[in-house]
Design an enzyme around this catalytic site. Structure first.
Site, PDB file in Angstrom:
ATOM      1  N   CYS A  47      -2.254   8.473   3.996  1.00  0.00           N
ATOM      2  CA  CYS A  47      -2.098   8.112   2.583  1.00  0.00           C
ATOM      3  C   CYS A  47      -3.278   8.569   1.734  1.00  0.00           C
ATOM      4  O   CYS A  47      -3.113   8.823   0.538  1.00  0.00           O
ATOM      5  CB  CYS A  47      -1.890   6.603   2.439  1.00  0.00           C
ATOM      6  SG  CYS A  47      -3.161   5.596   3.213  1.00  0.00           S
ATOM      7  N   GLU A  93       0.873  -1.177   0.000  1.00  0.00           N
ATOM      8  CA  GLU A  93       0.000   0.000   0.000  1.00  0.00           C
ATOM      9  C   GLU A  93       0.906   1.221   0.000  1.00  0.00           C
ATOM     10  O   GLU A  93       1.677   1.430   0.945  1.00  0.00           O
ATOM     11  CB  GLU A  93      -0.932   0.062   1.197  1.00  0.00           C
ATOM     12  CG  GLU A  93      -1.856   1.268   1.064  1.00  0.00           C
ATOM     13  CD  GLU A  93      -2.674   1.580   2.298  1.00  0.00           C
ATOM     14  OE1 GLU A  93      -2.943   2.780   2.524  1.00  0.00           O
ATOM     15  OE2 GLU A  93      -3.037   0.651   3.022  1.00  0.00           O
TER      16      GLU A  93
END
Length: 343
Positions: free
Chosen positions: A295, A261
């Site tokens: 993120c 990720e």
């Protein structure tokens, strides 16, 4: 959410973990020496955390591989019980771990509390995995029974980031453990206590056998050794796109399965019929929560041309007001001696 129990016991004692890493159930000096864990708000050193090196990764992989076999062989209710107990312990020690989360990571208390809630929930969810079906019946041309069975991969490497180390660590650690794997955890060097020590202590108290969870903090050398070790069959990495590319390329060379990720660039879209004040309020939250160190933080504001000037002016004004509020809070913050007992 389960009811939270307040405890006066100490889970995280610097005297135990300072200048040490966690191998085979023991706190031992690491080959990489130690570095200070710094409180971002004050610059104060919270503790000296141990760092590993490539030799420590090799030792951790050997111990994890050995411990994994016995862990996977346990009846599934035994593994589920450890995960459930871990969930309870995250709630029991929420105040103490939350204090470290605020001080070491720089999270505001509501975000620290949310991270702990999700971390406990991840353990409860993972506790349902050991009793899940192990495979499926396959079609066969002949009158025979053909089965596909899922088995643990063995040793899983988890590389977690600094920004939300609890959530972004436990979401890989808990399912891997629940399914009978051993884990080598490499937290970001900036958040070793919250993202590493706390996790080790929780699972230690929950009854996880020695060696099933190893803690090897470190920099690029440790990460490269972890991805390259042939005993590590899966790497779960959360971090920057640049570092993720390096992890993915190295994992590909070794045919190690990689779960990545990486960084995002989320868009916030403001249409012509939007309420500008509400949009600005939401956009401020999306861009500045946790100093923007998330993120999926809002990285692009796509605004209809009819609202553009008003939106930009109000967003800038909102940002200035929030910055002044944060500055005033920092000026009123207690000194290091006052905060030392909070964690």
């Amino acid at each position: 959410m389960s009811t939270m129990t307040v405890t006066t016991e100490t889970l995280i004692d610097p005297a135990v973990f300072e200048e040490r890493i966690f191998l085979d159930g023991q706190w031992v000096p690491g080959g990489g020496g130690s570095i200070p864990s710094i409180e971002p708000a004050t610059g104060e050193t919270l503790a000296q955390v141990g760092m590993g090196d490539a030799a420590d990764v090799a030792r951790a992989a050997e111990g994890a591989q050995r411990a994994q076999k016995e862990w996977a062989a346990l009846p599934h209710p035994a593994r589920a019980q450890v995960l459930r107990r871990a969930g309870e312990l995250w709630e029991q020690y929420a105040d103490e771990i939350g204090g470290w989360n605020v001080r070491e990571v720089g999270a505001i208390p509501p975000l620290a509390g949310f991270a702990l809630h999700v971390t406990a929930a991840e353990c409860y969810e993972a506790a349902s995995l050991p009793s899940a079906p192990l495979g499926q019946v396959l079609s066969s041309e002949q009158p025979r029974l053909s089965l596909a069975e899922q088995v643990p991969v063995g040793v899983v490497g988890v590389i977690s980031p600094f920004n939300v180390p609890l959530i972004l660590g436990i979401r890989a650690v808990a399912p891997a453990l629940a399914l009978g794997n051993a884990v080598i955890l490499k937290p970001d060097p900036r958040t070793v206590i919250t993202g590493g020590v706390a996790m080790v202590r929780i699972f230690e108290e929950a009854g996880l056998p020695a060696g099933v969870l190893q803690l090897v903090p470190g920099g690029a050398e440790v990460g490269e050794a972890l991805v390259s070790d042939p005993r590590v069959r899966v790497i779960a990495f959360t971090g920057s796109t640049r570092a993720g590319r390096a992890v993915g390329e190295l994992a590909g060379r070794h045919l190690t399965r990689a779960h990545l990720e990486l960084g995002g660039n989320s868009a916030f879209i403001v249409r012509a019929d939007a309420d500008v004040d509400k949009a600005v309020n939401l956009a401020t939250w999306g861009s500045f929560l946790h100093q923007g160190q998330i993120c999926m933080t809002v990285g692009r504001h796509i605004v209809h041309e009819s609202l553009f000037d008003e939106y930009v002016d109000k967003l800038a004004a909102k940002g200035r007001v929030d910055a002044r509020r944060r500055s005033r809070r920092r000026s009123r913050a207690p000194g290091p001696a006052d905060r030392r007992g909070a964690a």
